[in-house]
Design an enzyme around this catalytic site. Structure first.
Site, PDB file in Angstrom:
ATOM      1  N   PHE A  61      27.961  51.566  14.423  1.00 19.00           N
ATOM      2  CA  PHE A  61      27.044  50.556  13.867  1.00 19.00           C
ATOM      3  C   PHE A  61      26.686  49.550  14.959  1.00 19.00           C
ATOM      4  O   PHE A  61      25.511  49.290  15.229  1.00 19.00           O
ATOM      5  CB  PHE A  61      27.671  49.873  12.650  1.00 19.00           C
ATOM      6  CG  PHE A  61      26.873  48.686  12.168  1.00 19.00           C
ATOM      7  CD1 PHE A  61      25.500  48.779  11.975  1.00 19.00           C
ATOM      8  CD2 PHE A  61      27.494  47.461  11.916  1.00 19.00           C
ATOM      9  CE1 PHE A  61      24.751  47.678  11.550  1.00 19.00           C
ATOM     10  CE2 PHE A  61      26.752  46.358  11.493  1.00 19.00           C
ATOM     11  CZ  PHE A  61      25.386  46.468  11.314  1.00 19.00           C
ATOM     12  N   GLY A  63      28.852  49.643  17.909  1.00 17.10           N
ATOM     13  CA  GLY A  63      29.493  50.194  19.101  1.00 17.10           C
ATOM     14  C   GLY A  63      28.574  51.199  19.797  1.00 17.10           C
ATOM     15  O   GLY A  63      27.580  51.645  19.225  1.00 17.10           O
ATOM     16  N   ASN A 124      42.322  51.980   3.736  1.00 18.43           N
ATOM     17  CA  ASN A 124      42.490  53.329   4.289  1.00 18.43           C
ATOM     18  C   ASN A 124      43.405  53.328   5.516  1.00 18.43           C
ATOM     19  O   ASN A 124      44.254  54.208   5.671  1.00 18.43           O
ATOM     20  CB  ASN A 124      41.126  53.941   4.648  1.00 18.43           C
ATOM     21  CG  ASN A 124      40.377  54.390   3.406  1.00 18.43           C
ATOM     22  OD1 ASN A 124      40.978  54.687   2.364  1.00 18.43           O
ATOM     23  ND2 ASN A 124      39.060  54.427   3.491  1.00 18.43           N
ATOM     24  N   ALA A 139      42.762  43.261  13.347  1.00 17.61           N
ATOM     25  CA  ALA A 139      41.987  42.239  14.070  1.00 17.61           C
ATOM     26  C   ALA A 139      41.413  41.272  13.044  1.00 17.61           C
ATOM     27  O   ALA A 139      40.394  41.530  12.426  1.00 17.61           O
ATOM     28  CB  ALA A 139      40.864  42.890  14.872  1.00 17.61           C
ATOM     29  N   TYR A 170      32.217  38.171   5.707  1.00 20.65           N
ATOM     30  CA  TYR A 170      33.114  38.348   6.864  1.00 20.65           C
ATOM     31  C   TYR A 170      34.410  37.554   6.671  1.00 20.65           C
ATOM     32  O   TYR A 170      35.502  38.112   6.738  1.00 20.65           O
ATOM     33  CB  TYR A 170      32.381  37.887   8.115  1.00 20.65           C
ATOM     34  CG  TYR A 170      33.126  38.103   9.410  1.00 20.65           C
ATOM     35  CD1 TYR A 170      33.344  39.381   9.911  1.00 20.65           C
ATOM     36  CD2 TYR A 170      33.585  37.014  10.158  1.00 20.65           C
ATOM     37  CE1 TYR A 170      34.011  39.576  11.124  1.00 20.65           C
ATOM     38  CE2 TYR A 170      34.240  37.196  11.369  1.00 20.65           C
ATOM     39  CZ  TYR A 170      34.443  38.485  11.848  1.00 20.65           C
ATOM     40  OH  TYR A 170      35.099  38.659  13.050  1.00 20.65           O
ATOM     41  N   THR A 200      35.409  35.361  21.601  1.00 24.54           N
ATOM     42  CA  THR A 200      35.735  36.133  22.798  1.00 24.54           C
ATOM     43  C   THR A 200      34.438  36.608  23.452  1.00 24.54           C
ATOM     44  O   THR A 200      33.481  36.937  22.754  1.00 24.54           O
ATOM     45  CB  THR A 200      36.605  37.342  22.401  1.00 24.54           C
ATOM     46  OG1 THR A 200      37.734  36.857  21.670  1.00 24.54           O
ATOM     47  CG2 THR A 200      37.094  38.116  23.615  1.00 24.54           C
ATOM     48  N   HIS A 206      27.499  42.530  23.201  1.00 27.64           N
ATOM     49  CA  HIS A 206      26.120  42.907  22.903  1.00 27.64           C
ATOM     50  C   HIS A 206      25.175  41.834  23.418  1.00 27.64           C
ATOM     51  O   HIS A 206      25.355  40.658  23.131  1.00 27.64           O
ATOM     52  CB  HIS A 206      25.913  43.042  21.399  1.00 27.64           C
ATOM     53  CG  HIS A 206      26.911  43.942  20.774  1.00 27.64           C
ATOM     54  ND1 HIS A 206      26.635  45.245  20.473  1.00 27.64           N
ATOM     55  CD2 HIS A 206      28.192  43.733  20.417  1.00 27.64           C
ATOM     56  CE1 HIS A 206      27.708  45.800  19.964  1.00 27.64           C
ATOM     57  NE2 HIS A 206      28.663  44.902  19.919  1.00 27.64           N
TER      58      HIS A 206
END
Ligand code: NAD
Ligand code: UDP
Ligand code: UDP
Length: 343
Positions: A61, A63, A124, A139, A170, A200, A206
């Site tokens: 998505f 990456g 999952n 994370a 989020y 970070t 991106h």
């Protein structure tokens, strides 16, 4: 036939970065979800060089294959195109669970999917960890503190989050991720580690994710006005990606199972940060002020006492050094895209 095989092998010879040799007792099979993303790909590099077997699972998505392409074909490396909202059955010793969009622009693009990734996806990964007895590192994020009323933020602070605002997909998604981790730890004895990651930056981030570091660097490089949202007095604290990767690996290895802040405590007002980037890039971009962002956290700075004590970790890379490396990366990427546009 032998000659033909040798020819073929010769033709396929690739130079990989050097990796350490580990024997079967010390070598681990490590799953990194979101491993083709910004942070994940640096973690891949670190664990591959250490000599482990690394399996990346990513739905691409945000990456990119390009972030890990230097490992494709290496016998210790595997790249799986998979969405973690669907179950995954593989055998591993450790799981770094990083899959989730991270920039506000990306996570607000499809809020329902962001929630699914951080809830169903995390279930999952915890279910997988439970079945195979793997340790799992989640994370999480400084966003669990929301727009904080306590400053700097220690792990004991419960946060100040709007559950129905634009960032909720989020923030609340990550809060559920944390709750799930401790529920699986308590009920199913899964070994969990929770990293609360603060802003970070670094190479492979991106360029067009709308975040402050990428926006300001691009604007300064193009001599365009630098866009400050609101008054610019809001603060952030920025850590360089190699510091984060060291923190994640130390946390995974440690016996400490409560959440740990990983961030650089040096705090900047956004308008000073704009000037800092303009000075480093050179050029004479103007600063322009536009409307404030809804629910924008006004202050953010980690208290890293726990990481110092439990992991013996603290950031090493100064903002100056880190930004310079990131600016160099952006410059190269701009050149690359202008070449590919011409061809
Ligand atoms: P990123 O967007 O570069 O990487 C995330 C990766 O996850 C991408 O490769 C993406 O394709 C993948 N992904 C997303 N949804 C997926 C799904 N459903 N199934 C499989 N793969 C999926 O972001 P990043 O900056 O590398 O962030 C990595 C992790 O660190 C995220 O969990 C993020 O929330 C967390 N984090 C990052 C920061 C930061 O400043 N970069 C701060 C706090 C927390
Ligand atoms: N799961 C998975 N891989 C595994 C084991 C489980 O993706 O190797 C998924 C499984 O499909 C389930 C989730 O993880 O939806 C939670 O698993 P758990 O065993 O906790 O729950 P249950 O299967 O009992 O609902
Ligand atoms: N910001 C800004 N101009 C930009 C992008 C961001 O002033 O072009 C501000 C934003 O309003 C926030 C801070 O910079 O106060 C950090 O934003 P970012 O999206 O990078 O990350 P966040 O920490 O909010 O997730």
């Amino acid at each position: 036939l032998e000659m033909r095989i040798r020819q073929l092998e010769g033709g396929n010879t690739r130079r990989f970065p050097d990796v350490k040799f580990l024997n079967y007792r010390t070598r681990k099979r490590i799953l990194i979800t979101g491993g083709a993303g910004f942070v994940g790909s640096h973690l891949v590099d670190c664990l591959m060089m250490e000599g482990h077997e690394v399996i990346v699972v990513d739905n691409f998505f945000t990456g990119r294959k390009r972030n890990v392409e230097h490992w494709i074909g290496h016998e210790n490396f595997e790249l799986i195109h998979h969405d973690i909202v669907n179950p995954l059955f593989i055998e591993v010793d450790e799981i770094y669970h990083l899959a989730s969009p991270a920039s506000p622009q990306h996570y607000m693009f499809n809020p329902v999917k962001t929630i699914k990734t951080n809830t169903v996806g995390t279930i999952n990964m915890l279910g997988l960890a439970k079945r195979v007895g793997a340790r799992v590192l989640i994370a999480s994020t400084s966003e669990v503190y929301g727009d904080p009323e306590v400053h700097p933020q220690p792990e004991t602070y419960w946060g100040h989050v709007n559950p129905i605002g634009p960032r909720a997909c989020y923030d609340e998604g990550k809060r559920v991720s944390e709750s799930l981790s401790y529920a699986y730890a308590k009920q199913e004895k899964v070994q969990v580690r929770v990293a609360r990651i603060f802003n970070t930056y670094g190479p492979r981030m991106h360029m067009n994710d709308g975040r402050v570091v990428s926006n300001f660097i691009l604007q300064a490089l193009r001599n365009e006005p630098i866009t400050i949202y609101g008054h610019g007095e809001q603060t952030r604290s920025f850590q360089y990606v190699s510091d984060l990767v060291e923190g994640l690996v130390s946390l995974m290895a440690s016996n400490y199972s409560m959440p740990v802040n990983l961030g650089n405590p040096v705090e900047y007002a956004i308008k000073d940060f704009a000037i800092k980037i303009r000075d480093l890039v050179g050029g004479d971009s103007k600063l322009i002020y536009s409307d404030a962002v809804e629910d924008d956290p006004q202050r953010r700075r980690p208290n890293i006492t726990v990481a110092r004590k439990q992991l013996n970790w603290q950031p090493k890379v100064s903002l100056q050094q880190g930004l310079q490396r990131t600016i160099d990366y952006f410059q190269k990427e701009l050149l690359r895209s202008s070449h590919s546009n011409r061809n």
